[in-house]
Design a protein around this motif. Sequence first.
Motif, PDB file in Angstrom:
ATOM      1  N   GLU A 238       0.835  -1.163  -0.006  1.00 26.24           N
ATOM      2  CA  GLU A 238       0.063   0.017  -0.028  1.00 26.24           C
ATOM      3  C   GLU A 238       0.821   1.114   0.100  1.00 26.24           C
ATOM      4  O   GLU A 238       0.371   2.412  -0.284  1.00 26.24           O
ATOM      5  N   GLY A 239       2.142   1.192   0.383  1.00 25.95           N
ATOM      6  CA  GLY A 239       3.034   2.102   0.135  1.00 25.95           C
ATOM      7  C   GLY A 239       3.150   2.977   1.671  1.00 25.95           C
ATOM      8  O   GLY A 239       3.679   3.955   1.500  1.00 25.95           O
ATOM      9  N   VAL A 240       2.554   2.311   2.607  1.00 29.56           N
ATOM     10  CA  VAL A 240       2.654   2.654   3.750  1.00 29.56           C
ATOM     11  C   VAL A 240       4.331   2.861   4.330  1.00 29.56           C
ATOM     12  O   VAL A 240       4.578   4.019   4.840  1.00 29.56           O
ATOM     13  N   LEU A 241       4.970   1.903   4.211  1.00 30.05           N
ATOM     14  CA  LEU A 241       6.254   1.866   4.405  1.00 30.05           C
ATOM     15  C   LEU A 241       6.865   0.877   3.425  1.00 30.05           C
ATOM     16  O   LEU A 241       6.259   0.394   2.389  1.00 30.05           O
ATOM     17  N   ARG A 242       8.398   0.951   3.329  1.00 32.90           N
ATOM     18  CA  ARG A 242       9.192   0.190   2.501  1.00 32.90           C
ATOM     19  C   ARG A 242       9.688  -0.954   3.326  1.00 32.90           C
ATOM     20  O   ARG A 242      10.451  -0.640   4.039  1.00 32.90           O
ATOM     21  N   TRP A 243       9.488  -2.312   2.917  1.00 35.57           N
ATOM     22  CA  TRP A 243       9.878  -3.403   3.662  1.00 35.57           C
ATOM     23  C   TRP A 243      10.513  -4.148   2.835  1.00 35.57           C
ATOM     24  O   TRP A 243      10.210  -4.830   1.842  1.00 35.57           O
ATOM     25  N   TYR A 244      12.008  -4.313   3.095  1.00 35.82           N
ATOM     26  CA  TYR A 244      12.889  -4.737   2.414  1.00 35.82           C
ATOM     27  C   TYR A 244      13.103  -6.396   2.408  1.00 35.82           C
ATOM     28  O   TYR A 244      13.734  -7.014   1.823  1.00 35.82           O
ATOM     29  N   GLY A 245      12.453  -6.768   3.581  1.00 35.59           N
ATOM     30  CA  GLY A 245      12.877  -8.303   3.854  1.00 35.59           C
ATOM     31  C   GLY A 245      14.201  -8.258   4.717  1.00 35.59           C
ATOM     32  O   GLY A 245      14.802  -7.236   4.960  1.00 35.59           O
ATOM     33  N   PHE A 246      14.569  -9.548   4.944  1.00 37.58           N
ATOM     34  CA  PHE A 246      16.203  -9.526   5.410  1.00 37.58           C
ATOM     35  C   PHE A 246      17.021  -9.120   4.535  1.00 37.58           C
ATOM     36  O   PHE A 246      17.311  -9.485   3.195  1.00 37.58           O
ATOM     37  N   LEU A 247      18.015  -8.326   5.037  1.00 37.81           N
ATOM     38  CA  LEU A 247      19.124  -8.084   4.233  1.00 37.81           C
ATOM     39  C   LEU A 247      20.491  -8.277   5.186  1.00 37.81           C
ATOM     40  O   LEU A 247      20.437  -8.331   6.305  1.00 37.81           O
ATOM     41  N   PRO A 248      21.518  -8.656   4.237  1.00 40.59           N
ATOM     42  CA  PRO A 248      22.727  -8.895   5.140  1.00 40.59           C
ATOM     43  C   PRO A 248      23.268  -7.784   6.118  1.00 40.59           C
ATOM     44  O   PRO A 248      22.847  -6.557   5.475  1.00 40.59           O
ATOM     45  N   ASN A 249      23.924  -7.970   7.210  1.00 43.03           N
ATOM     46  CA  ASN A 249      24.105  -6.796   8.087  1.00 43.03           C
ATOM     47  C   ASN A 249      24.834  -5.541   7.270  1.00 43.03           C
ATOM     48  O   ASN A 249      24.336  -4.371   7.489  1.00 43.03           O
ATOM     49  N   ASP A 250      25.762  -5.821   6.343  1.00 48.06           N
ATOM     50  CA  ASP A 250      26.434  -4.625   5.702  1.00 48.06           C
ATOM     51  C   ASP A 250      25.490  -4.017   4.764  1.00 48.06           C
ATOM     52  O   ASP A 250      25.432  -2.733   4.764  1.00 48.06           O
ATOM     53  N   ARG A 251      24.482  -4.547   4.034  1.00 47.38           N
ATOM     54  CA  ARG A 251      23.408  -3.878   3.192  1.00 47.38           C
ATOM     55  C   ARG A 251      22.352  -3.300   4.004  1.00 47.38           C
ATOM     56  O   ARG A 251      22.315  -1.931   3.751  1.00 47.38           O
ATOM     57  N   ALA A 252      22.080  -3.752   5.055  1.00 48.08           N
ATOM     58  CA  ALA A 252      21.133  -3.063   5.999  1.00 48.08           C
ATOM     59  C   ALA A 252      21.607  -1.951   6.614  1.00 48.08           C
ATOM     60  O   ALA A 252      20.885  -0.850   6.702  1.00 48.08           O
ATOM     61  N   LEU A 253      22.714  -1.825   7.037  1.00 49.89           N
ATOM     62  CA  LEU A 253      23.495  -0.684   7.688  1.00 49.89           C
ATOM     63  C   LEU A 253      23.859   0.363   6.600  1.00 49.89           C
ATOM     64  O   LEU A 253      23.801   1.567   6.845  1.00 49.89           O
ATOM     65  N   ALA A 254      23.764   0.105   5.381  1.00 50.24           N
ATOM     66  CA  ALA A 254      24.062   0.940   4.158  1.00 50.24           C
ATOM     67  C   ALA A 254      22.809   1.904   4.332  1.00 50.24           C
ATOM     68  O   ALA A 254      22.782   3.197   3.835  1.00 50.24           O
ATOM     69  N   LEU A 255      21.545   1.492   4.661  1.00 52.49           N
ATOM     70  CA  LEU A 255      20.425   2.109   4.688  1.00 52.49           C
ATOM     71  C   LEU A 255      20.527   3.410   5.688  1.00 52.49           C
ATOM     72  O   LEU A 255      19.734   4.116   5.328  1.00 52.49           O
ATOM     73  N   LEU A 256      21.332   3.143   6.499  1.00 55.46           N
ATOM     74  CA  LEU A 256      21.407   4.286   7.719  1.00 55.46           C
ATOM     75  C   LEU A 256      21.766   5.803   7.017  1.00 55.46           C
ATOM     76  O   LEU A 256      21.626   6.603   7.655  1.00 55.46           O
ATOM     77  N   SER A 257      22.626   5.684   6.227  1.00 54.86           N
ATOM     78  CA  SER A 257      23.380   6.715   5.571  1.00 54.86           C
ATOM     79  C   SER A 257      22.400   8.022   5.290  1.00 54.86           C
ATOM     80  O   SER A 257      21.656   7.898   4.373  1.00 54.86           O
ATOM     81  N   GLY A 258      22.486   9.075   5.937  1.00 56.93           N
ATOM     82  CA  GLY A 258      21.675  10.142   5.689  1.00 56.93           C
ATOM     83  C   GLY A 258      20.358  10.158   6.200  1.00 56.93           C
ATOM     84  O   GLY A 258      19.364  10.725   6.075  1.00 56.93           O
ATOM     85  N   ALA A 259      19.952   8.991   6.975  1.00 54.59           N
ATOM     86  CA  ALA A 259      18.535   8.764   7.565  1.00 54.59           C
ATOM     87  C   ALA A 259      18.185   9.906   8.674  1.00 54.59           C
ATOM     88  O   ALA A 259      19.314  10.459   9.490  1.00 54.59           O
TER      89      ALA A 259
END
Length: 384
Positions: A238-259
Amino acid sequence: MRILVVTVVHHPEDARILHRQIGALRDRGHHVVYAAPFAAREVLPRPDVEAIDLPRAAGRSRRGAVGAARVLLAERGHEADVVLLHDPELLLALPGTLRRWRRSGTGPVVVWDVHEDTGVALATKRWIPKPLRAPLRFGVLAAERLAERHLRLLLAEDAYQGRFRRTHPVVPNFTTAPVQAPEPPGTDRVVYVGHLSRARGALDLIETARRLGPGPRVEVAGAADPDVREALTAADREGVLRWYGFLPNDRALALLSGALAGLSLLHDKPNYRHSRPTKVVEYMAHGVPVVTTPTPLAAEMVEGHGCGIVVPYEDPRAAAEAIRRLSADAILRHTAAQHGREAALTHFNWPDKAAEFTHCLETWAREKSAAGRTRRQAAEVGRG
């Protein structure tokens, strides 16, 4: 040194196991054999680690995984200097093999890495019928006492010491702070990184995102328990949020940049009252302001270091208001990010603990080897 690392519960890309502990051991030049549920989790092993595939223990389906681990330990455990176990279930795979190793005077050092307060955590396991939780908790406590008598223990939290008679080394869930200064927090994204369950606030994340409306979007990375997957999938659709599912730790932490902010919306459960949420440390290390519920150690970090906002339990409206406040106040946002980053580098940086972790295993292996030599020499004297 040769180390056999075993889990049947955790994801093979688990940050504590793979990215911190195995990474630290390999940096010291040790050979690691990693046994984990790679196929069950649809994960390819990292090419620089020798891998063994095991079944996954999930819900009530645990017997096959424990049995496979028992066979592995019996057949290959003796090849290692150290066997590092990451699940309480694996204590059930040890007794026969451990007795054989003790009788022969050989075998590796066996270490149990205690990730959580297992007995208390049973109360949050929805797959365990409520009438069985108290008896199982008693059984877990008995197993912990036996483990302390026969194994070496590492603890993820200082608070876990109270469950045991002796003092054991603590290897906390710190994170590796980026060497380069992170990108300053923006205003368009809010991030959650970690496992998703009701008790960890998965449904609160969805409601928080709804309340933000067209404001900052909520991005979520993590595997989810079955009872919240449908709600997360629907919210993503529905576009309420974006759920990526499981991501390896290094890829998940890359999302933090500029949050704009990192969310930790744990509920008030006994298992969380003595634990430092790893995600909060990760947000701090990456220069992201924190919005957290008042679990004691999280609130202590956020309030003590001035790196975010503490909101009430199970209150998405308050979480959304905290996000809006950070978005509207650039000074608050950037100050929180800077304070969190400084605190993570000073107090919660994994490289500062990595050497202590590897030193523990190396020392225990040397002591075991020396004791073995002494027994062999005594036996030779006796035969002479």
